[in-house]
Write a protein that holds these residues in place. Sequence first.
Motif, PDB file in Angstrom:
ATOM      1  N   PRO A  95      38.661  43.121  27.015  1.00 35.76           N
ATOM      2  CA  PRO A  95      39.163  42.074  28.206  1.00 35.76           C
ATOM      3  C   PRO A  95      38.226  41.913  29.302  1.00 35.76           C
ATOM      4  N   ILE A  96      36.970  41.295  29.112  1.00 35.06           N
ATOM      5  CA  ILE A  96      36.073  41.534  30.323  1.00 35.06           C
ATOM      6  C   ILE A  96      36.037  40.529  31.393  1.00 35.06           C
ATOM      7  N   ALA A  97      36.941  39.285  31.313  1.00 31.59           N
ATOM      8  CA  ALA A  97      37.130  38.356  32.317  1.00 31.59           C
ATOM      9  C   ALA A  97      38.577  38.147  32.403  1.00 31.59           C
ATOM     10  N   LEU A  98      39.024  37.803  33.660  1.00 30.35           N
ATOM     11  CA  LEU A  98      40.498  37.621  34.012  1.00 30.35           C
ATOM     12  C   LEU A  98      40.446  36.482  35.372  1.00 30.35           C
ATOM     13  N   ALA A  99      41.725  35.942  35.048  1.00 32.75           N
ATOM     14  CA  ALA A  99      41.886  34.956  36.182  1.00 32.75           C
ATOM     15  C   ALA A  99      43.369  34.732  36.161  1.00 32.75           C
ATOM     16  N   HIS A 100      43.914  34.624  37.496  1.00 28.53           N
ATOM     17  CA  HIS A 100      45.512  34.555  37.535  1.00 28.53           C
ATOM     18  C   HIS A 100      45.868  33.251  37.919  1.00 28.53           C
ATOM     19  N   ALA A 101      46.863  32.815  37.513  1.00 30.82           N
ATOM     20  CA  ALA A 101      47.425  31.544  37.667  1.00 30.82           C
ATOM     21  C   ALA A 101      48.114  31.472  39.089  1.00 30.82           C
ATOM     22  N   ASN A 102      48.495  30.244  39.459  1.00 28.25           N
ATOM     23  CA  ASN A 102      49.164  29.947  40.930  1.00 28.25           C
ATOM     24  C   ASN A 102      50.395  30.230  40.523  1.00 28.25           C
ATOM     25  N   ASN A 103      50.907  31.095  39.919  1.00 27.42           N
ATOM     26  CA  ASN A 103      52.284  31.389  39.810  1.00 27.42           C
ATOM     27  C   ASN A 103      52.694  33.022  39.597  1.00 27.42           C
ATOM     28  N   ALA A 104      53.729  33.493  39.615  1.00 23.79           N
ATOM     29  CA  ALA A 104      53.792  34.929  39.808  1.00 23.79           C
ATOM     30  C   ALA A 104      53.985  35.537  38.441  1.00 23.79           C
ATOM     31  N   THR A 105      53.537  34.983  37.294  1.00 22.75           N
ATOM     32  CA  THR A 105      53.650  35.412  35.883  1.00 22.75           C
ATOM     33  C   THR A 105      52.607  35.329  34.824  1.00 22.75           C
ATOM     34  N   GLY A 107      48.636  38.084  44.916  1.00 26.66           N
ATOM     35  CA  GLY A 107      49.663  38.686  45.494  1.00 26.66           C
ATOM     36  C   GLY A 107      49.803  40.076  45.984  1.00 26.66           C
ATOM     37  N   GLN A 108      48.616  40.577  46.457  1.00 27.69           N
ATOM     38  CA  GLN A 108      48.321  41.908  46.931  1.00 27.69           C
ATOM     39  C   GLN A 108      48.127  42.703  45.510  1.00 27.69           C
ATOM     40  N   TYR A 109      47.809  42.237  44.578  1.00 26.79           N
ATOM     41  CA  TYR A 109      47.659  43.271  43.419  1.00 26.79           C
ATOM     42  C   TYR A 109      45.963  42.697  42.827  1.00 26.79           C
ATOM     43  N   LEU A 110      45.532  43.903  42.178  1.00 23.14           N
ATOM     44  CA  LEU A 110      44.396  43.713  41.109  1.00 23.14           C
ATOM     45  C   LEU A 110      44.750  43.719  40.033  1.00 23.14           C
ATOM     46  N   TRP A 111      44.263  42.941  38.994  1.00 26.40           N
ATOM     47  CA  TRP A 111      44.234  43.377  37.678  1.00 26.40           C
ATOM     48  C   TRP A 111      42.830  43.787  37.113  1.00 26.40           C
ATOM     49  N   VAL A 112      42.780  45.097  36.610  1.00 23.63           N
ATOM     50  CA  VAL A 112      41.606  45.454  35.835  1.00 23.63           C
ATOM     51  C   VAL A 112      41.344  45.465  34.586  1.00 23.63           C
ATOM     52  N   GLY A 113      40.655  44.875  33.723  1.00 23.46           N
ATOM     53  CA  GLY A 113      40.555  44.916  32.338  1.00 23.46           C
ATOM     54  C   GLY A 113      39.377  45.908  32.147  1.00 23.46           C
ATOM     55  N   THR A 114      39.693  46.857  31.021  1.00 25.65           N
ATOM     56  CA  THR A 114      38.657  47.849  30.888  1.00 25.65           C
ATOM     57  C   THR A 114      38.112  47.666  29.339  1.00 25.65           C
ATOM     58  N   ASN A 115      36.896  47.902  29.474  1.00 28.07           N
ATOM     59  CA  ASN A 115      35.864  47.576  28.093  1.00 28.07           C
ATOM     60  C   ASN A 115      35.692  48.796  27.490  1.00 28.07           C
ATOM     61  N   SER A 116      36.703  49.713  27.306  1.00 33.30           N
ATOM     62  CA  SER A 116      36.543  50.916  26.439  1.00 33.30           C
ATOM     63  C   SER A 116      37.958  51.067  25.886  1.00 33.30           C
ATOM     64  N   SER A 117      37.974  51.595  24.520  1.00 31.65           N
ATOM     65  CA  SER A 117      39.626  51.685  23.998  1.00 31.65           C
ATOM     66  C   SER A 117      40.167  52.857  24.801  1.00 31.65           C
ATOM     67  N   PRO A 118      41.492  52.397  24.884  1.00 30.58           N
ATOM     68  CA  PRO A 118      42.254  51.473  24.175  1.00 30.58           C
ATOM     69  C   PRO A 118      42.453  50.256  24.666  1.00 30.58           C
TER      70      PRO A 118
END
Length: 259
Positions: free
Chosen positions: A36-46, A221-232
């Motif tokens: 999961p090497i590229a992420l984007a968050h919508a303009n909603n909380a979920t 919303g004061q959070y980062l999401w980090v996708g890691t490119n290694s198992s698991p």
Amino acid sequence: MKKVLLSGFIGVVTAGAAFAGLGDVVASFASPYRAPIALAHANNATQMWLFCNQNTSGWRIFLVHHTSGSVYSSFVSYCGEYTRGLTYEDPGYLWVGNFNNRRVYRCRAASGSVLYSWAANHGTSGLALKARGDGGVNQDGILVNAVATTTWRHRTSNGSIISSFTYSPALYGDLAWDWRNNLVWGGDANVNYVYGCTTGGAVAASFRSPAVNPQGMCYYGQYLWVGTNSSPYYVYQVHCPNTVGVAPASLGRVKALFK
């Protein structure tokens, strides 16, 4: 599903987050496919999007729940295996980078259909809309990472360059724009740290990545999401408070419970 609990966690994430420090993990989920090497968050909380860089995924972009990873829908990325960088623009657009032809595409978030594109004329390893609010609200250009040490800010209308900056350490993958702190966040897979840099290139904050090879990145919303490119191949939601005047979190304070 993998659940991650903070020490002192009392039962709900919102209560625990009040005591969390920069980089503390508050949730995580398994990626639908590898890388999961590229992420984007919508303009909603979920909701958020992620691109999985694996041919068995069909080079798809997935719309998922941002804490459980449950898949709502997906579509094939127009850029296919060359997709690098996702970012969302309110009210319904995804920007997608193509590292092969060095172009950036504005697409419909619901289907991935391309509206227009422009040449970046440099590497495109990550994207972040420089917005003035969560979910790509009131954008002021788009930040395009050029493989490791330079980021350019382009006009979204035609791709013309507004400004650029360089930094050290290197940020190898996707980017996240933290409008509360005016920082660009990205990961250095060589040392497995996540860095928050000013638009002048200075490092203002950092924390150790929850897992090795951090490449995907987005903010909401004061959070980062980090996708890691290694198992698991997990995506981690980490605390990113509206001030960087805190010590980097110690992963020793994070207790993981696997189910």
